[in-house]
Design an enzyme around this catalytic site. Structure first.
Site, short mmCIF file in Angstrom:
data_model
loop_
_atom_site.label_atom_id
_atom_site.label_comp_id
_atom_site.label_asym_id
_atom_site.label_seq_id
_atom_site.Cartn_x
_atom_site.Cartn_y
_atom_site.Cartn_z
N ASP A 157 0.85 -1.19 0.00
CA ASP A 157 0.00 0.00 0.00
C ASP A 157 0.89 1.24 0.00
O ASP A 157 2.04 1.19 -0.41
CB ASP A 157 -0.88 -0.05 1.27
CG ASP A 157 -2.22 0.63 1.10
OD1 ASP A 157 -2.24 1.88 1.03
OD2 ASP A 157 -3.26 -0.07 1.03
N HIS A 196 -3.56 6.13 3.86
CA HIS A 196 -4.36 4.98 3.41
C HIS A 196 -3.91 3.69 4.09
O HIS A 196 -4.73 2.93 4.62
CB HIS A 196 -4.26 4.87 1.89
CG HIS A 196 -5.19 3.88 1.27
ND1 HIS A 196 -4.81 2.58 0.98
CD2 HIS A 196 -6.48 3.99 0.86
CE1 HIS A 196 -5.84 1.94 0.42
NE2 HIS A 196 -6.86 2.77 0.34
N ASN A 287 -13.66 0.32 -7.16
CA ASN A 287 -14.61 1.32 -6.67
C ASN A 287 -15.35 2.10 -7.75
O ASN A 287 -15.91 3.15 -7.46
CB ASN A 287 -13.88 2.36 -5.81
CG ASN A 287 -13.45 1.81 -4.47
OD1 ASN A 287 -13.92 0.76 -4.05
ND2 ASN A 287 -12.54 2.49 -3.82
N SER A 351 -11.20 -0.76 -0.44
CA SER A 351 -9.94 -0.73 0.30
C SER A 351 -10.13 -1.11 1.76
O SER A 351 -9.22 -1.64 2.39
CB SER A 351 -9.32 0.67 0.26
OG SER A 351 -8.54 0.87 -0.88
#
Length: 525
Positions: A157, A196, A287, A351
């Protein structure tokens, strides 16, 4: 093999041709990126895959690189090189290079170094209690286990604030590696913008029962491979290198809350390397609300996770489709964030659903000794049907209580016991690039949950694997439902809920080189 195994694993056709064995295999490992290589997206790079048996990766590719380009990075395990063109080079020049180099002997593929993004749909932060652990019944599972530090979840990530008070105890003392800046510290460069991975880490494994903040799904150990920059973007090569690194660190689960780069042979080889070496990649479905799953979630090696809300309805942003394996809460998820942003916030996206699933997977491994394939089946077999269509929920919503209280050996969890799976191996050899062997697999179970086809061949050759289901037509490089075509001879194909109307058709094909191989089929009840 036993007589029974022989009956299930039959030779279909057999062709032999003469040919010399390939050259010695290259050494393994990731070489350091060229100093000054920019982090994040690398739109001016072409990734070139070199077949095993064709010598040194950098030397092989360099001989074909035009004068205005250069090899800036190599990965000898995944056997690819990154070739960088000047930023002012026309797109046609890059395409001409791709077209030309793919015609050269020993070059398996050439492709753009595509960009992947975090799979996050931001929403306004608001206070409130968590609901994700309760919805997937992690709180009920904690009566059985809080998790185990021997289970490792790798977060590939952005950089994570591993020193966060609600994460530090679950992050390993060596918290990870930075593939963006090529150093050993995966902490975010810009904590106010790069949050994130900190949120994802907390969704999976914010410390449970420590009297601080929020709770993840369980107390698994965490490591962070920083492959996305502070803008949430990253290149195929950085992500693939991070997946290989996480696998080599012994990660049981590799969480990838990212996507959008499209199909990539380099990334396919990376997740296949992970699966072949015992890790389970769990990935965000995406998404954009479309009816197909994004990559890397769409690779058969990965579990694809869609997102639902607190009412167990599919989130409006969540991608869905036939490749969805499971769903999990992903709307207004309260989790850790960087301290500069206030330590906790709510975010939405696949996520978030992905690390919820990864955290539950960690709880299951704390209770049961499962291979990555068995874990995958166990999570699906113990999921909760929340009355969505299968293209939206997959096998259902991941359920921690069921995962830790259902004995996999009972037939409810993916073949962990002796009655839940059957496996056979056949050994043979291929003599040259024009040689192949075809087989068919006769089913043991009437409705198996999964079948795994694995090929282990010589290190100095490049053998590929092709599979057809629901047909009597031989699989081949020009006719297949599934394929595994890495740059070496270690291949694997996983099929969930396979079509058993006809025997499975399997093709072992030499792309280059010769030698002996083992073909193993494992069928799960």
């Amino acid at each position: 093999m036993s007589d029974d195994s022989t009956q299930r694993f039959d030779r279909r056709t057999f062709l032999k041709a003469t040919g010399a064995a390939g050259a010695a295999a290259a050494t393994s490992g990731i070489t350091a990126a060229t100093p000054g290589r920019d982090p994040g997206p690398k739109k001016d790079e072409i990734l070139v895959g070199v077949s095993a048996g064709h010598g040194d990766v950098e030397g092989k590719v360099s001989s074909y690189v035009p004068g205005n380009a250069e090899v800036v990075h190599t990965n000898d395990t995944l056997r690819y090189a990154a070739v960088k063109f000047p930023s002012q080079a026309p797109d046609k020049a890059k395409q001409n290079f791709i077209d030309a180099i793919t015609k050269k002997d020993g070059i398996k593929y050439a492709e753009r170094n595509r960009t992947f993004e975090t799979q996050l749909s931001p929403s306004d932060p608001r206070f409130g209690d968590q609901y994700a652990p309760q919805q997937v019944e992690s709180d009920a599972a904690w009566d059985t286990t809080l998790g185990d530090s021997s289970v490792t979840i790798a977060v590939v990530d952005t950089g994570a604030q591993y020193s966060h008070p609600d994460l530090q105890a679950n992050y390993k003392s060596n918290p990870g590696k930075d593939f963006v800046d090529s150093d050993s510290d995966p902490a975010p460069d810009a904590p106010s913008n790069e949050y994130h991975a900190t949120h994802v880490s907390g969704c999976a494994a914010a410390v449970v029962d420590n009297g601080t903040g929020v709770a993840g799904q369980g107390n698994s150990s965490l490591i962070n491979g920083r492959a996305l920059d502070e803008n949430g973007s990253g290149s195929t090569s950085d992500i693939a290198d991070a997946v290989e690194w996480a696998t080599d660190q012994g990660a049981d689960i590799i969480n990838m809350s990212l996507g959008g780069g499209g199909y990539s042979s380099t990334m396919k080889n990376a997740v296949q390397y992970a699966v072949n070496n015992g890790s389970l990649p769990i990935c965000a479905a995406g998404n954009d609300g479309s009816s197909s799953v994004s990559y890397p979630a769409a690779y058969s090696e990965c579990m694809a996770i869609s997102a639902v809300d607190s009412s167990e309805n599919l989130a409006s942003f969540s991608q869905y489709g036939s490749k969805v394996d499971l769903c999990a809460p992903g709307v207004d998820i309260l989790s850790t964030t960087t301290e500069t942003r206030g330590s906790y916030e709510k975010l939405s996206g696949t996520s978030m659903a992905t690390p919820v699933t990864s955290g539950v997977a960690g709880l299951a491994l704390a209770k049961w000794d499962l291979t990555n394939s068995e874990l995958r089946s166990h999570l699906k077999n113990t999921a909760k049907d929340i009355s969505l269509s299968s293209d939206k929920q997959g096998a259902g919503q991941v359920n921690a209580y069921n995962a830790v209280t259902t004995d996999p050996g009972s037939g409810g969890g993916g073949g962990g016991g002796g009655d839940g799976s059957t496996s056979s191996t056949v050994s043979d050899s291929l003599s040259s690039s024009s040689d192949y062997d075809d087989y068919e697999w006769n089913w043991e179970y009437s409705s198996p949950s999964q079948i795994v086809v694995e090929l282990s061949g010589p290190s100095d050759a490049d053998f590929d694997l092709y599979v057809n289901e629901g047909t009597t037509t031989n699989a081949s490089p020009s006719n297949y439902d599934y394929r595994s075509i890495s740059t070496n001879s270690q291949e694997s194909i996983t099929i969930d809920s396979p079509d058993t109307s006809t025997p499975l058709q399997i093709d072992v094909d030499s792309y280059s080189g010769s030698g002996s191989y083992d073909l193993t089929i494992t069928e799960y009840q």
